[in-house]
Design a protein around this motif. Structure first.
Motif, PDB file in Angstrom:
ATOM      1  N   CYS A 127      37.890   0.251  91.201  1.00 16.34           N
ATOM      2  CA  CYS A 127      38.011   0.779  89.834  1.00 16.34           C
ATOM      3  C   CYS A 127      37.991   2.303  89.802  1.00 16.34           C
ATOM      4  CB  CYS A 127      36.871   0.248  88.973  1.00 16.34           C
ATOM      5  SG  CYS A 127      36.831  -1.536  88.853  1.00 16.34           S
ATOM      6  N   MET A 128      37.435   2.930  90.822  1.00 15.71           N
ATOM      7  CA  MET A 128      37.331   4.386  90.839  1.00 15.71           C
ATOM      8  C   MET A 128      38.663   5.051  91.165  1.00 15.71           C
ATOM      9  SD  MET A 128      33.675   4.556  92.874  1.00 15.71           S
ATOM     10  CE  MET A 128      33.509   6.335  92.904  1.00 15.71           C
ATOM     11  N   VAL A 129      39.509   4.361  91.931  1.00 19.43           N
ATOM     12  CA  VAL A 129      40.774   4.945  92.391  1.00 19.43           C
ATOM     13  C   VAL A 129      41.900   4.535  91.464  1.00 19.43           C
ATOM     14  CG1 VAL A 129      42.449   5.000  94.271  1.00 19.43           C
ATOM     15  CG2 VAL A 129      40.000   4.996  94.776  1.00 19.43           C
ATOM     16  N   ASN A 130      42.749   5.467  91.112  1.00 14.08           N
ATOM     17  CA  ASN A 130      43.921   5.213  90.277  1.00 14.08           C
ATOM     18  C   ASN A 130      45.006   4.580  91.135  1.00 14.08           C
ATOM     19  OD1 ASN A 130      46.281   5.381  88.688  1.00 14.08           O
ATOM     20  ND2 ASN A 130      45.444   7.121  87.556  1.00 14.08           N
ATOM     21  N   SER A 131      45.205   3.268  90.961  1.00 19.59           N
ATOM     22  CA  SER A 131      46.144   2.549  91.826  1.00 19.59           C
ATOM     23  C   SER A 131      47.598   2.912  91.558  1.00 19.59           C
ATOM     24  CB  SER A 131      45.962   1.035  91.630  1.00 19.59           C
ATOM     25  OG  SER A 131      46.245   0.669  90.293  1.00 19.59           O
ATOM     26  N   THR A 132      47.879   3.560  90.428  1.00 19.07           N
ATOM     27  CA  THR A 132      49.261   3.978  90.174  1.00 19.07           C
ATOM     28  C   THR A 132      49.656   5.202  90.987  1.00 19.07           C
ATOM     29  OG1 THR A 132      48.606   5.407  88.331  1.00 19.07           O
ATOM     30  CG2 THR A 132      49.085   3.098  87.817  1.00 19.07           C
ATOM     31  N   LEU A 133      48.630   5.894  91.530  1.00 19.64           N
ATOM     32  CA  LEU A 133      48.898   7.084  92.331  1.00 19.64           C
ATOM     33  C   LEU A 133      48.783   6.828  93.825  1.00 19.64           C
ATOM     34  CD1 LEU A 133      46.872   9.719  90.247  1.00 19.64           C
ATOM     35  CD2 LEU A 133      49.326   9.177  90.101  1.00 19.64           C
ATOM     36  N   VAL A 134      48.095   5.721  94.210  1.00 18.98           N
ATOM     37  CA  VAL A 134      47.836   5.430  95.615  1.00 18.98           C
ATOM     38  C   VAL A 134      48.436   4.080  95.965  1.00 18.98           C
ATOM     39  CG1 VAL A 134      46.064   5.099  97.380  1.00 18.98           C
ATOM     40  CG2 VAL A 134      45.684   6.747  95.524  1.00 18.98           C
ATOM     41  N   GLN A 135      49.295   4.041  96.962  1.00 18.18           N
ATOM     42  CA  GLN A 135      49.941   2.806  97.385  1.00 18.18           C
ATOM     43  C   GLN A 135      49.118   2.129  98.455  1.00 18.18           C
ATOM     44  OE1 GLN A 135      53.765   3.341  99.148  1.00 18.18           O
ATOM     45  NE2 GLN A 135      54.279   1.166  99.110  1.00 18.18           N
ATOM     46  N   ASP A 136      48.964   0.813  98.321  1.00 16.94           N
ATOM     47  CA  ASP A 136      48.246   0.020  99.310  1.00 16.94           C
ATOM     48  C   ASP A 136      49.191  -0.361 100.433  1.00 16.94           C
ATOM     49  OD1 ASP A 136      46.678  -1.643 100.782  1.00 16.94           O
ATOM     50  OD2 ASP A 136      46.335  -3.116  99.196  1.00 16.94           O
ATOM     51  N   PRO A 137      48.979   0.137 101.631  1.00 17.42           N
ATOM     52  CA  PRO A 137      49.914  -0.163 102.722  1.00 17.42           C
ATOM     53  C   PRO A 137      49.911  -1.615 103.130  1.00 17.42           C
ATOM     54  CG  PRO A 137      47.965   0.949 103.579  1.00 17.42           C
ATOM     55  CD  PRO A 137      47.875   1.008 102.085  1.00 17.42           C
ATOM     56  N   SER A 186      34.466  -2.604  82.152  1.00 14.96           N
ATOM     57  CA  SER A 186      33.842  -2.496  80.837  1.00 14.96           C
ATOM     58  C   SER A 186      33.733  -1.026  80.419  1.00 14.96           C
ATOM     59  CB  SER A 186      32.447  -3.129  80.872  1.00 14.96           C
ATOM     60  OG  SER A 186      31.556  -2.344  81.650  1.00 14.96           O
ATOM     61  N   THR A 187      33.320  -0.846  79.175  1.00 18.78           N
ATOM     62  CA  THR A 187      33.125   0.518  78.662  1.00 18.78           C
ATOM     63  C   THR A 187      31.650   0.905  78.651  1.00 18.78           C
ATOM     64  OG1 THR A 187      33.027  -0.351  76.385  1.00 18.78           O
ATOM     65  CG2 THR A 187      35.184   0.357  77.220  1.00 18.78           C
ATOM     66  N   PHE A 188      30.796   0.016  79.119  1.00 17.79           N
ATOM     67  CA  PHE A 188      29.358   0.283  79.111  1.00 17.79           C
ATOM     68  C   PHE A 188      29.023   1.413  80.084  1.00 17.79           C
ATOM     69  CE2 PHE A 188      25.066  -0.791  80.826  1.00 17.79           C
ATOM     70  CZ  PHE A 188      24.344  -0.515  79.668  1.00 17.79           C
ATOM     71  N   LEU A 189      28.430   2.461  79.574  1.00 16.28           N
ATOM     72  CA  LEU A 189      28.044   3.625  80.370  1.00 16.28           C
ATOM     73  C   LEU A 189      29.225   4.205  81.157  1.00 16.28           C
ATOM     74  CD1 LEU A 189      24.544   2.487  81.739  1.00 16.28           C
ATOM     75  CD2 LEU A 189      25.024   4.026  79.818  1.00 16.28           C
ATOM     76  N   GLY A 190      30.401   4.109  80.585  1.00 16.72           N
ATOM     77  CA  GLY A 190      31.565   4.726  81.219  1.00 16.72           C
ATOM     78  C   GLY A 190      32.329   3.837  82.162  1.00 16.72           C
ATOM     79  N   GLY A 191      32.018   2.533  82.213  1.00 17.00           N
ATOM     80  CA  GLY A 191      32.757   1.624  83.083  1.00 17.00           C
ATOM     81  C   GLY A 191      32.155   1.548  84.470  1.00 17.00           C
ATOM     82  N   TRP A 192      32.926   1.987  85.489  1.00 13.57           N
ATOM     83  CA  TRP A 192      32.456   1.850  86.871  1.00 13.57           C
ATOM     84  C   TRP A 192      31.144   2.572  87.148  1.00 13.57           C
ATOM     85  CZ3 TRP A 192      31.665   6.236  89.594  1.00 13.57           C
ATOM     86  CH2 TRP A 192      32.397   7.378  89.256  1.00 13.57           C
ATOM     87  N   PRO A 193      30.785   3.699  86.487  1.00 17.80           N
ATOM     88  CA  PRO A 193      29.479   4.301  86.776  1.00 17.80           C
ATOM     89  C   PRO A 193      28.309   3.373  86.478  1.00 17.80           C
ATOM     90  CG  PRO A 193      30.892   5.897  85.662  1.00 17.80           C
ATOM     91  CD  PRO A 193      31.591   4.578  85.592  1.00 17.80           C
ATOM     92  N   SER A 194      28.509   2.427  85.543  1.00 16.93           N
ATOM     93  CA  SER A 194      27.411   1.522  85.203  1.00 16.93           C
ATOM     94  C   SER A 194      27.014   0.646  86.386  1.00 16.93           C
ATOM     95  CB  SER A 194      27.794   0.654  84.011  1.00 16.93           C
ATOM     96  OG  SER A 194      28.929  -0.147  84.305  1.00 16.93           O
ATOM     97  N   ILE A 195      27.953   0.388  87.313  1.00 21.61           N
ATOM     98  CA  ILE A 195      27.612  -0.376  88.519  1.00 21.61           C
ATOM     99  C   ILE A 195      26.482   0.312  89.271  1.00 21.61           C
ATOM    100  CG2 ILE A 195      28.454  -1.160  90.760  1.00 21.61           C
ATOM    101  CD1 ILE A 195      31.220  -1.426  89.539  1.00 21.61           C
ATOM    102  N   PHE A 196      26.593   1.607  89.446  1.00 14.30           N
ATOM    103  CA  PHE A 196      25.601   2.343  90.225  1.00 14.30           C
ATOM    104  C   PHE A 196      24.312   2.560  89.438  1.00 14.30           C
ATOM    105  CE2 PHE A 196      29.840   3.533  91.732  1.00 14.30           C
ATOM    106  CZ  PHE A 196      29.726   3.161  93.061  1.00 14.30           C
ATOM    107  N   TYR A 197      24.431   2.765  88.127  1.00 16.09           N
ATOM    108  CA  TYR A 197      23.223   2.919  87.323  1.00 16.09           C
ATOM    109  C   TYR A 197      22.399   1.634  87.314  1.00 16.09           C
ATOM    110  CZ  TYR A 197      25.631   7.080  85.518  1.00 16.09           C
ATOM    111  OH  TYR A 197      26.294   8.274  85.403  1.00 16.09           O
ATOM    112  N   ILE A 198      23.080   0.498  87.181  1.00 18.07           N
ATOM    113  CA  ILE A 198      22.377  -0.784  87.125  1.00 18.07           C
ATOM    114  C   ILE A 198      21.831  -1.162  88.497  1.00 18.07           C
ATOM    115  CG2 ILE A 198      22.659  -3.260  86.720  1.00 18.07           C
ATOM    116  CD1 ILE A 198      24.690  -2.552  84.556  1.00 18.07           C
ATOM    117  N   PHE A 199      22.669  -1.052  89.534  1.00 21.31           N
ATOM    118  CA  PHE A 199      22.229  -1.418  90.878  1.00 21.31           C
ATOM    119  C   PHE A 199      21.092  -0.513  91.345  1.00 21.31           C
ATOM    120  CE2 PHE A 199      25.746  -4.109  92.974  1.00 21.31           C
ATOM    121  CZ  PHE A 199      25.973  -4.784  91.784  1.00 21.31           C
ATOM    122  N   GLY A 200      21.258   0.791  91.158  1.00 21.76           N
ATOM    123  CA  GLY A 200      20.227   1.725  91.595  1.00 21.76           C
ATOM    124  C   GLY A 200      18.947   1.588  90.799  1.00 21.76           C
TER     125      GLY A 200
END
Length: 498
Positions: free
Chosen positions: A58-68, A218-232
């Motif tokens: 979720c952190m990486v913009n997949s439209t800019l980076v191609q998966d080889p 999700s939009t909770f706490l900015g989306g992907w940052p909430s993973i680290f806030y909750i886990f940590g």
């Protein structure tokens, strides 16, 4: 210096068969509470890593980076189906890290492991596993919470934080192993404790990634940052809970009732402090020459070779079958969920048989390791040749049975690790951690080498190599393995010449 089965038996190692000892499964049993806390410690240690593996999507913009990998489907029977049916998902992440940068980020924790793995066991012995576990979890949780601002500040700062997290995580397993050694004196009870606390690996593999994927968009706490806030945040809360309810050993714990404390004092392995270690050091050369320990290290290598294959490369195999992303996610969870059920049954079953003297602990560990290695090898062969693009869902029952059988390795060589030489638990934990890292590296190297070759049925080759590794380790453990300290004793140097 000699290693003999008939001399120097540690009188503090007592096999408990008396029905009078306090029940493990009881509301009054603090041993059971400690076991659940160790399960959570294992979970948080693994979840922090798996959280990043999911969050980076979720952190990486997949439209800019191609998966080889999308251009590398080599199986003839699946290439067409993959190209026609696999959808493309555009994820508007915040960063444009290249695939190489993503790989370095995810592997940074491993390099941190390498920095401290050699001293982690000794630290648990000298500083005490309670302090080591609490300190490591608090440091990891603090850096997990700081991950979002570090990511926005600098890619290199984020990689550095993952290295430090890996360095801290290296101390967790030796500390947990030392605590198991101190809290569970009976060989059969150790098997139960290991089965329960090691479920943390499966809970993390089965649910941490799923939870992270659910909150990722999700939009909770900015989306992907909430993973680290909750886990940590939850990891930090657990570290505080452990500081309250946990301790190095029963004698230091104020929550243990008098009956349980009295029984533990009579029957526990008395692990002494630094003074005893200095009085009777065991040379590393003696430990490394031990055939029973060598068999345990080889089994750890093979188990983590197979575990890395399942955790890291199983999704690529399922992708090459032409499955959707959602189905790949659920199928990847399947073997780890099955392992939870297998451990819930196998550990108590072995404890019962050993307590009733229907099988020795050595034979129990050898039987469990054999069922695991041989059974998983057969399942890998079936998985390599039966599922195809026309019937990919048939992989599900194979993965379930694989997960159930793989639990035998926990009751085999992994349990034997706690029994062969209690006073050297710290050193043995360090050696097994090195074997774990070596197995993971070897699996990655083998898969990368095979997938780089333009040949059909590459996954059949990968599974065949994994089967050979599993069966080879099993044969060595059958011949040289031991699950009883009476069969494997390190003798200190004689002081007659001093």
């Amino acid at each position: 210096m000699a290693i003999t089965p008939s001399e120097g038996v540690d009188s503090s190692v007592i096999r408990i068969n008396s029905p009078a000892h306090p029940s493990f499964y009881s509301v009054h049993s603090h041993r059971f509470i400690i076991c659940l806390l160790l399960l959570l410690a294992t979970y948080f240690s693994q979840a922090n890593t798996l959280g990043m593996s999911t969050a980076v999507v979720c952190m990486v913009n997949s439209t800019l980076v191609q998966d080889p990998h999308n251009e590398n489907v080599k199986e003839p029977k699946c290439a067409a189906a993959h190209n026609e049916s696999t959808p493309e998902f555009a994820i508007p992440g915040s960063f444009d890290w290249s695939p190489s940068e993503q790989s370095w980020l995810l592997s940074a924790r491993f390099y941190g492991n390498c920095l401290t793995v050699a001293v982690s066991g000794a630290a648990a012995d000298w500083l005490g596993p309670d302090r080591v576990l609490t300190g490591g979890l608090l440091l990891s949780s603090a850096l997990i919470v700081l991950t979002p601002p570090l990511a926005h500040a600098s890619y290199y700062a984020l990689v550095g934080s993952r290295v430090v997290i890996g360095a801290a995580d290296s101390f967790h397993v030796p500390a947990i192993n030392s605590l198991v050694q101190r809290w569970y004196p009976a060989a059969g009870e150790k098997a139960v404790a290991v089965s329960i606390y090691s479920m943390g690996f499966q809970f993390a593999g089965g649910f941490a990634s799923l939870f992270a994927s659910l909150i990722c968009g999700s939009t909770f706490l900015g989306g992907w940052p909430s993973i680290f806030y909750i886990f940590g945040g939850t990891c930090c809360a657990f570290a505080v809970a452990w500081a309250v309810f946990g301790s190095d050993e029963p004698a230091k714990n104020r929550w243990v009732n008098e009956a349980e404390r009295s029984w533990l004092e009579r029957s526990s392995i008395k692990i002494k402090s630094k003074a005893r270690k200095e009085e009777h050091p065991t040379p590393l050369s003696t430990i490394l020459r031990s055939a029973p320990l060598q068999s345990i290290l080889i089994c750890h290598f093979s188990s983590w070779f197979a575990t890395t294959m399942m955790q890291t490369f199983l999704p690529l195999f399922l992708r090459d079958l032409g499955l959707s992303i959602d189905l790949i996610g659920w199928l990847t969870l399947t073997p780890f969920i099955a392992q939870i059920g297998g451990k819930a049954v196998s550990g108590p079953l072995i404890e019962y048989c050993v307590r009733k003297e229907r099988i020795s602990m050595t034979n129990a560990t050898k039987l469990a390791q054999t069922i695991s290695s041989v059974g998983c090898s057969v399942l890998l062969a079936l998985l390599a040749f039966i599922p195809s693009c026309s019937n990919p869902q048939i992989a599900c029952p194979f993965l379930i049975v694989y997960g159930l059988l793989f639990t035998g390795s926990t009751n085999g060589a992994y349990t034997a690790m706690f029994l062969i030489s209690p006073k050297n638990m710290g050193t043995i934990s360090t050696l097994t951690a090195i074997a774990k890292i070596a197995g993971s590296l070897a699996c990655s190297a083998v898969v990368n080498a095979i997938t780089a070759i333009d040949v059909p049925y590459k996954w059949a080759l990968v599974f065949a190599v994994t089967s050979i590794v599993l069966c080879g380790a099993c044969i060595h453990f059958l011949i040289f393995g031991a699950g009883d300290s009476l069969l494997f004793i390190f003798m200190p140097k004689s002081s007659s010449g001093d």
